[in-house]
Design an enzyme around this catalytic site. Sequence first.
Site, PDB file in Angstrom:
ATOM      1  N   ILE A  53       0.833  -1.202   0.000  1.00 33.93           N
ATOM      2  CA  ILE A  53       0.000   0.000   0.000  1.00 33.93           C
ATOM      3  C   ILE A  53       0.869   1.254   0.000  1.00 33.93           C
ATOM      4  O   ILE A  53       1.446   1.613   1.011  1.00 33.93           O
ATOM      5  CB  ILE A  53      -0.912  -0.014   1.237  1.00 33.93           C
ATOM      6  N   PRO A  54       0.966   1.907  -1.167  1.00 35.88           N
ATOM      7  CA  PRO A  54       1.805   3.114  -1.302  1.00 35.88           C
ATOM      8  C   PRO A  54       1.192   4.310  -0.589  1.00 35.88           C
ATOM      9  O   PRO A  54       0.759   5.265  -1.218  1.00 35.88           O
ATOM     10  CB  PRO A  54       1.867   3.319  -2.812  1.00 35.88           C
ATOM     11  N   CYS A  55       1.160   4.261   0.713  1.00 37.97           N
ATOM     12  CA  CYS A  55       0.532   5.346   1.484  1.00 37.97           C
ATOM     13  C   CYS A  55       1.293   6.652   1.299  1.00 37.97           C
ATOM     14  O   CYS A  55       0.778   7.714   1.634  1.00 37.97           O
ATOM     15  CB  CYS A  55       0.450   4.946   2.947  1.00 37.97           C
ATOM     16  N   HIS A  56       2.500   6.604   0.762  1.00 40.60           N
ATOM     17  CA  HIS A  56       3.274   7.836   0.570  1.00 40.60           C
ATOM     18  C   HIS A  56       2.717   8.657  -0.589  1.00 40.60           C
ATOM     19  O   HIS A  56       3.107   9.799  -0.790  1.00 40.60           O
ATOM     20  CB  HIS A  56       4.739   7.478   0.333  1.00 40.60           C
ATOM     21  N   ARG A  57       1.792   8.068  -1.352  1.00 44.12           N
ATOM     22  CA  ARG A  57       1.183   8.813  -2.472  1.00 44.12           C
ATOM     23  C   ARG A  57      -0.039   9.585  -2.018  1.00 44.12           C
ATOM     24  O   ARG A  57      -0.701  10.230  -2.811  1.00 44.12           O
ATOM     25  CB  ARG A  57       0.812   7.838  -3.573  1.00 44.12           C
TER      26      ARG A  57
END
Length: 85
Positions: A53-57
Site C-alpha cells: 500500500i503506497p501510502c506515501h502517495r
Amino acid sequence: MTRKTFTEKVLHVVKNIPRGKTLTYKEVANRAGSPNASRAVGSILKQNYNPAIPCHRVIRSDGETGEYNRGRIEKIRKLKAEGAI
DNA sequence: TAGTTGACCGGAA
DNA sequence: ATTCCGGCCAACT
C-alpha cells in the site's frame, strides 16, 4: 452483503493509486464512501504497515506532503522519485 | 463502554 | 500570507 469496512476500502483505494500520481486524504475518503473522513484515513494508513500500500502517495489538500511512517522526508523523496513532484 | 488522540479540511481573524 | 478554531471519523487506552 458483506460490505467492506471503511478501512478496507481506504486500503483498496490507496493500493490502486498508480505510480507518479498523488491523491489527497479527502479524495481517498471520498472514494471510500465518506468524504468527511479525511482524518480517519490518516489514522488508518498510520496503523497499516503494508508495503503493498503506497501510502506515501497520499498527501494533504493544502499541497503539503503530510506525514509518513518512515519520515516526511522519505515520503517527499519517494514522490520525487516517482515524478509526482 | 466511554473518553482521548491524530499521517486532515475548511473557514475565520 | 500566517495562525487559530471547530468538525468529522476510525483506532487506541
